[in-house]
Design an enzyme around this catalytic site. Sequence first.
Site, short mmCIF file in Angstrom:
data_model
loop_
_atom_site.label_atom_id
_atom_site.label_comp_id
_atom_site.label_asym_id
_atom_site.label_seq_id
_atom_site.Cartn_x
_atom_site.Cartn_y
_atom_site.Cartn_z
N GLU A 1 0.82 -1.22 0.00
CA GLU A 1 0.00 0.00 0.00
C GLU A 1 0.85 1.27 0.00
OE1 GLU A 1 -0.80 -2.70 1.70
OE2 GLU A 1 -2.76 -3.20 0.84
N HIS B 1 -11.60 -5.96 8.06
CA HIS B 1 -12.27 -5.72 6.77
C HIS B 1 -13.56 -4.93 6.97
CE1 HIS B 1 -9.63 -9.07 5.64
NE2 HIS B 1 -9.80 -8.72 4.39
#
Lengths: 324, 335
Positions: free
Chosen positions: A60, A127
Site C-alpha cells: 500500500e 475488513h
Amino acid sequence: MPTMTLLQAISDALRYEMRRDERVFLLGEDIAEFGGAFKVTKGFVEEFGKQRVINTPISEAAIIGGAIGAALNGLIPVAEMQFMDFITNGFNQLVNVAATTAYRWGLPVPIVVRGPVGGGMSAGPFHSRSAEAWFAHTPGLKVVFPAFPADAKGLLIAAIRDPNPVLFFEHKGLYRKIREDVPEGEHVVPLGTARIVRPGADLSIIAYGRMVHIALEVAARLEDEGASVEVVDIRTLVPFDEATVFDSVKRTNRVVITHEATLTAGFGAEIAARIADKAFEYLDAPIRRVAAFDAPVPMAPPLEQAMLPSAEKLLDTCRQVLEY
Amino acid sequence: MADVVATAEIPEIVPTSLLNDQQRVALLRWMLHARIFDEVTIRLYRQGKMFGSVFAQIGHEAISVGSAAVLQPEDAIFPMHRDLGAHFVRGVPLRTIALNHLARQGSMMRGTDGTGHYADPQRKLYGNISHLGAMIPVAVGYALAAQLKGEPIVVLNYIGEGGAQTGEFHEGLNFAAVRKAPFVLIIENNQYAYSTPTTEEYACKKLSDRAIGYGIPGETIDGTDVERVYEATFYAVERARNGEGPSLIEAICMRMRGHAEHDNASYVPRELLEYWKKRDPLLRYQRFLIDNGILSEAEIQQMRREIEAETVRVLDDVLQLPFPPAEEAFKNVFL
C-alpha cells in the site's frame, strides 16, 4: 437515465474519466484481469490496457507513494485500496507526503485513493473499519463519503479533477444494495456540498454513508409518529458544508448526528462542536450523536450488530431529542 | 565496514574514461560548494546565528555530486538531506538553497519547511521529507509515470543505510523492479543511523546484496571516489534509460559529523574517524587533480576562496531577511 448500483456508478465515473482524459490511470491490487475484489474495474483492462490498469504487489505504501510520484509527473492516478482497512499500511504516504505537498511545495497532488469501508457483513476487525476520521483530522486531504449512486459518480468525477489528494470512501454494504437513476456522461457534484435528502421541520439528522439510508428509514418511521424529520447527507467531510448543516439546524432546532465510525473523536464530534459554536442559540435540545461503540468491529453477528449503530438506536435517540 | 574500502592503504582514485578534465573541474567545484556550505553553516550554528538544524554532509560529497552529474536536465532527482552537492549540480542558485534552508521570505516553501526539503520542479529536483524512506515509492511513481508517458527519463533517488531499513524501501524498490521502472537508488552507507552503528541496523554483508532479492543489479562501491561514483551511476542510468529497469548502488562513506550539529557524535570511535579522515572525498579528489596536472594547488585554493566568499556573503545576506509573514501559514493547505 440508466439505473445503476453504487458500485456501477463508481465504475461508470472511472470509465468516463479514463475515456475523457488519458492522464487518468488506475493502480491497485488485483484490479486488472481479475477486476478487483468487488469488481469495480471489471472489463477495464480490456478497454484501457495493462498500462493504465496496473496490478500492484501487496504494497500500500508503494501504491499510494507511487500515485503521488506519478501525480508529480503530470498523471492523475486513482489508487484502489482492496479494503480501506489496508490504507493503514500507506498512512505515512498520505499524511506526511500527499497532505503536505501543496502546503510546502505549492505543487498539486491530484490523486484519489478509493475503496470499500464499513461493517455489517461479519468481515471482522480488519475488513470492516470506517477509516475516514483519521484523514479528516489531517489538513491537506479531502474526504468524500457518498451514500447514493448518482452522488458517487458525480463526487468521484469531481475528486479525480481536484488538484488535491482525495480519499473516497465507499460503503461496501451499499455497493449492490442501493440502486437509482444516474445521469449518463458528464455529471459532477462539487466537493463540499451537502444535500438535504429528505426535508423536515422538527429535527435534523446529519449523516453520511450508510447511515444516511438508516436515517431515511428512521425518518419514515417517525413520520408515522407525527414528527417531521429532515435528513442531511453531508457527502464530503472535508471540505465540510457548514452552511447547509447550520441552515437545517436553524430551521428544525433539534439535531442528531450519526455515523458508522466509532464515537470518540469521530467526525460527528466535529460537527457537534461547530453547531454548538455557531448555532447554539437556535437549539431547543442537546446535540446528540449515534455512532459505533468504541471498539474494533467484531466478527460474530450478535457482537457486530451490538457494536454498530442501528435504526433502533437512532430512532430511540431521535425520540428523546424530539421529546426534550 | 564494507570490503571495498577496508584497507589500511588509501586507494588511488581510479579515473574513468567517461569524464574529461573540464568535467572533472566541475565535479570539484560542486564538491567544494557542498563542503563549504556545511563549513559556513556549522560556523553560523556555533555562533547561534543559524536557524534550524544543520545536517552536514561532510564525507558524502562524492556521492551526490558524482551521481547527479550523470543526469540529463530532463531526468528527475530525489535527493535526501545529505545530498546538497546534487542541488549544486542541478544548478540551484546558492541564494535559493540558503533561502529554503533558513525559511526566509522569498523561499520556495514560504517558510512552511526548511533545510533541503524544497522542490524545484523546473530543475526536476524533489526534496525529501524527514521520514526517510518515504520518498522512495514517490520517486518510483515519478519514474512509472515517465514510463507510461513514453518519456525516456531516469529518476535518481538517494537513501541512507538507515532509511534502507524502512518498509517503504522494500515496497518502493520491489515495485520499481516489477514494473522495470527507469529508477536508480543509491544507498549512502555512512556507518551510522543517528547513533546506531550498521551492526545494529542490518545483518547482511552488503546492502547491495539485497538487489538479488529484487531481481535487479546491485553493487557496492567506494563512495569517497567521485569518479567511481560517476561510473557506477552512469551504467545504472544507461540501463534504466534503455528500459532494462532499476539498479541499486551502495556507496560506502562516513558521516564525519554528528547526525546534526547538536550531536557531537561521541559514540563514534575516534579511530574510525581517523581512518575515514584519510579518505576524505574532497581531499582525495584534489590530490588526484593536482597529481594529474589538471589543476594546481594554487588554482584549487583560489576556487575555494571564491566559493567561500560567495557562500558567506549569500548566507549573511539571507540571514538579514525577515521570515515570511504570518498569513503564509493559512495559504496552500489546499490548492
